[in-house]
Design a protein around this motif. Structure first.
Motif, PDB file in Angstrom:
ATOM      1  N   LYS A  43       0.826  -1.215   0.000  1.00 34.88           N
ATOM      2  CA  LYS A  43       0.000   0.000   0.000  1.00 34.88           C
ATOM      3  C   LYS A  43       0.858   1.261   0.000  1.00 34.88           C
ATOM      4  O   LYS A  43       0.649   2.172  -0.792  1.00 34.88           O
ATOM      5  N   SER A  44       1.821   1.301   0.930  1.00 37.34           N
ATOM      6  CA  SER A  44       2.643   2.510   1.049  1.00 37.34           C
ATOM      7  C   SER A  44       3.457   2.730  -0.222  1.00 37.34           C
ATOM      8  O   SER A  44       3.618   3.867  -0.679  1.00 37.34           O
ATOM      9  N   SER A  45       3.960   1.657  -0.800  1.00 38.15           N
ATOM     10  CA  SER A  45       4.729   1.781  -2.043  1.00 38.15           C
ATOM     11  C   SER A  45       3.840   2.316  -3.162  1.00 38.15           C
ATOM     12  O   SER A  45       4.285   3.126  -3.987  1.00 38.15           O
ATOM     13  N   PHE A  46       2.600   1.873  -3.200  1.00 42.52           N
ATOM     14  CA  PHE A  46       1.650   2.339  -4.214  1.00 42.52           C
ATOM     15  C   PHE A  46       1.398   3.844  -4.044  1.00 42.52           C
ATOM     16  O   PHE A  46       1.411   4.607  -5.011  1.00 42.52           O
ATOM     17  N   VAL A  47       1.188   4.249  -2.789  1.00 45.89           N
ATOM     18  CA  VAL A  47       0.958   5.670  -2.497  1.00 45.89           C
ATOM     19  C   VAL A  47       2.154   6.501  -2.975  1.00 45.89           C
ATOM     20  O   VAL A  47       1.991   7.536  -3.633  1.00 45.89           O
ATOM     21  N   ASN A  48       3.354   6.030  -2.700  1.00 46.55           N
ATOM     22  CA  ASN A  48       4.556   6.761  -3.127  1.00 46.55           C
ATOM     23  C   ASN A  48       4.650   6.839  -4.648  1.00 46.55           C
ATOM     24  O   ASN A  48       4.970   7.890  -5.202  1.00 46.55           O
ATOM     25  N   ALA A  49       4.362   5.737  -5.304  1.00 53.44           N
ATOM     26  CA  ALA A  49       4.458   5.717  -6.771  1.00 53.44           C
ATOM     27  C   ALA A  49       3.481   6.708  -7.389  1.00 53.44           C
ATOM     28  O   ALA A  49       3.826   7.448  -8.305  1.00 53.44           O
ATOM     29  N   VAL A  50       2.267   6.741  -6.868  1.00 49.47           N
ATOM     30  CA  VAL A  50       1.258   7.640  -7.417  1.00 49.47           C
ATOM     31  C   VAL A  50       1.647   9.101  -7.155  1.00 49.47           C
ATOM     32  O   VAL A  50       1.350   9.990  -7.943  1.00 49.47           O
ATOM     33  N   THR A  84      12.585   6.365  -0.660  1.00 46.85           N
ATOM     34  CA  THR A  84      13.579   7.005   0.209  1.00 46.85           C
ATOM     35  C   THR A  84      13.464   8.534   0.198  1.00 46.85           C
ATOM     36  O   THR A  84      14.161   9.207   0.946  1.00 46.85           O
ATOM     37  N   ASP A  85      12.598   9.087  -0.644  1.00 51.23           N
ATOM     38  CA  ASP A  85      12.459  10.548  -0.713  1.00 51.23           C
ATOM     39  C   ASP A  85      11.870  11.112   0.572  1.00 51.23           C
ATOM     40  O   ASP A  85      11.103  10.440   1.260  1.00 51.23           O
ATOM     41  N   GLU A  86      12.205  12.371   0.823  1.00 51.78           N
ATOM     42  CA  GLU A  86      11.623  13.050   1.967  1.00 51.78           C
ATOM     43  C   GLU A  86      10.111  13.148   1.760  1.00 51.78           C
ATOM     44  O   GLU A  86       9.662  13.460   0.661  1.00 51.78           O
ATOM     45  N   GLY A  87       9.351  12.880   2.801  1.00 49.73           N
ATOM     46  CA  GLY A  87       7.897  12.987   2.691  1.00 49.73           C
ATOM     47  C   GLY A  87       7.237  11.742   2.133  1.00 49.73           C
ATOM     48  O   GLY A  87       6.012  11.661   2.054  1.00 49.73           O
ATOM     49  N   ALA A  88       8.041  10.742   1.745  1.00 51.35           N
ATOM     50  CA  ALA A  88       7.459   9.502   1.228  1.00 51.35           C
ATOM     51  C   ALA A  88       6.908   8.666   2.385  1.00 51.35           C
ATOM     52  O   ALA A  88       7.373   8.782   3.519  1.00 51.35           O
ATOM     53  N   ALA A  89       5.908   7.853   2.084  1.00 52.11           N
ATOM     54  CA  ALA A  89       5.379   6.945   3.101  1.00 52.11           C
ATOM     55  C   ALA A  89       6.451   5.896   3.410  1.00 52.11           C
ATOM     56  O   ALA A  89       7.065   5.366   2.488  1.00 52.11           O
ATOM     57  N   PRO A  90       6.676   5.590   4.702  1.00 50.06           N
ATOM     58  CA  PRO A  90       7.668   4.558   5.021  1.00 50.06           C
ATOM     59  C   PRO A  90       7.219   3.199   4.487  1.00 50.06           C
ATOM     60  O   PRO A  90       6.045   2.847   4.591  1.00 50.06           O
TER      61      PRO A  90
END
Ligand SMILES: Nc1nc2c(ncn2[C@@H]2O[C@H](COP(=O)(O)OP(=O)(O)OP(=O)(O)O)[C@@H](O)[C@H]2O)c(=O)[nH]1
Ligand SMILES: [Mg+2]
Length: 361
Positions: A29-36, A42-48
């Motif tokens: 889920k978190s990876s999906f949120v980051n991709a979208v 690893t970016d600042e503000g990305a979901a862990p």
């Protein structure tokens, strides 16, 4: 009439879109949120993200450049004590425009239960089967083609979700949205959203295909007249100097939004360069408009602050180089509109070259 104009601008500026991402623990889920959101993990503000980085409560991730578009990373729906009813209340389902249920393998009973609850509450729910890159690679080692693997996964998902219809399932990988079904997912979301929310969605997504870029281009072109019409309305206000200031700030802000949406900012370009292993960034700097926007951290504020009657045209020329012939007498609806359109066109042609160089579809 003034009300209508104001409403049109509000429509573009203030429409909110809240997307909920749910699914079992570790589903991706978190990876999906980051991709979208076009962020690396690893970016600042990305979901862990990671095998132990469990998301414990609903967390809102505002879109980096469109603060009214929010992705909500919801806690996992696993565990024997899971109750779809409580879950829906706990996550305050009313706040969401729609739900995406993510799974990395079979969809589980919890996923179906949750989907039923979501539907009972009159919200749309979509199924995403993620980490497809992993499955394809594993199966390839056994000599199974990508096509056969995708078909097998599709059948399997439909089997898991047969009590629900079975609904369409979108196969994706968060590490590369242009592969597999992500474009299809977006088309489906768009079809089911009201117009204003659809525009917000299109503007907010990363550029993952030529078609996606074209959709963004059309959305921005459509928005141009609304922005220009408002500037015309402001020009009628009896405060000398103010109208031009508003116009310029508005032009700068609009084109900056477009620049981010077309993925022309350093971060987006770096991410794309890495993904396709091509040096795209340097080439884009050839556009004066892209350079001007990139070099100003908050273009609109700076433009507005620097405005004096004398400086107006020079300032505009810096940010919108082709606007040099604007008459100092004031910026009319027609001029504003043409400056905006030319700006959007220039940004589009740069973004198009980027896509061609990246060889995305
Ligand atoms: N190969 C591959 N790995 C992925 C993909 N998406 C996520 N992962 C990996 O799967 C693991 C779990 O991903 P997360 O995004 O943290 O999963 P989550 O659903 O947010 O997990 P919880 O918050 O613990 O429920 C991480 O190690 C990710 O790097 C994908 O599309 N492909
Ligand atoms: Mg998580």
């Amino acid at each position: 009439m003034a009300d209508q104009q104001e409403e049109e601008v509000n429509r573009l500026e203030n429409v909110t879109l809240n997307i909920a991402v749910a699914g079992e623990n570790g589903a991706g889920k978190s990876s999906f949120v980051n991709a979208v959101r076009d962020l690396k993990d690893t970016d600042e503000g990305a979901a862990p993200t990671g095998v132990t980085e469990t998301t414990m409560e609903p967390t809102m991730y505002p879109h980096p450049t469109l603060p009214n578009v929010n992705l909500w990373d919801l806690p996992g729906v696993g565990g024997p004590d899971f109750k779809a009813e409580n879950y829906m209340t706990d996550v305050k389902y009313q706040n969401f425009d729609f739900f995406i249920i993510v799974s990395a393998g079979r969809f589980m009973e919890n996923d179906s239960m949750l989907a039923n609850k979501i539907k009972e509450n009159n919200k749309n729910v979509y199924f995403v089967r993620t980490k497809i890159d992993f499955d394809v690679t594993q199966e390839e080692k056994k000599g199974v083609t990508e096509e056969a693997t995708l078909q097998k996964i599709r059948n399997n998902c439909h089997e898991n979700l047969r009590t629900l219809g079975p609904p369409p399932v979108f196969l994706i990988t968060s590490s590369n949205l242009e592969r597999f079904d992500f474009p299809e997912l977006v088309n489906t979301l768009e079809r089911n959203l009201p117009n204003n929310k659809r525009d917000a969605l299109v503007m907010s997504l990363p550029v993952y295909s030529q078609q996606c870029l074209d959709q963004k281009y059309n959305t921005f072109k459509k928005a141009v007249w609304a922005v220009a019409i408002t500037s015309g309305a402001i020009a009628a206000a009896p405060v000398p100097g103010l109208s031009t200031a508003c116009d310029i700030a508005m032009i700068a802000s609009f084109l900056t939004k477009c620049y981010y949406s077309f993925g022309l900012n350093d971060k987006a370009l770096e991410r794309l360069s890495q993904r396709v292993n091509k040096p795209i960034l340097a080439m884009v700097r050839g556009s004066a408009l892209v350079r001007a926007i990139a070099e100003e951290s908050s273009l609109a504020t700076k433009v507005a602050a620097r405005l004096g009657a004398a400086g107006v045209i020079e300032t505009l020329c810096i940010f919108v180089p082709f606007a040099g012939n604007i008459a100092a007498a004031g910026i009319s609806f027609v001029t504003t509109r043409s400056v905006l359109l030319e700006g959007v066109n220039e940004l589009y042609s740069v973004a198009k070259r980027v896509i061609e160089m990246a060889e995305i579809n």
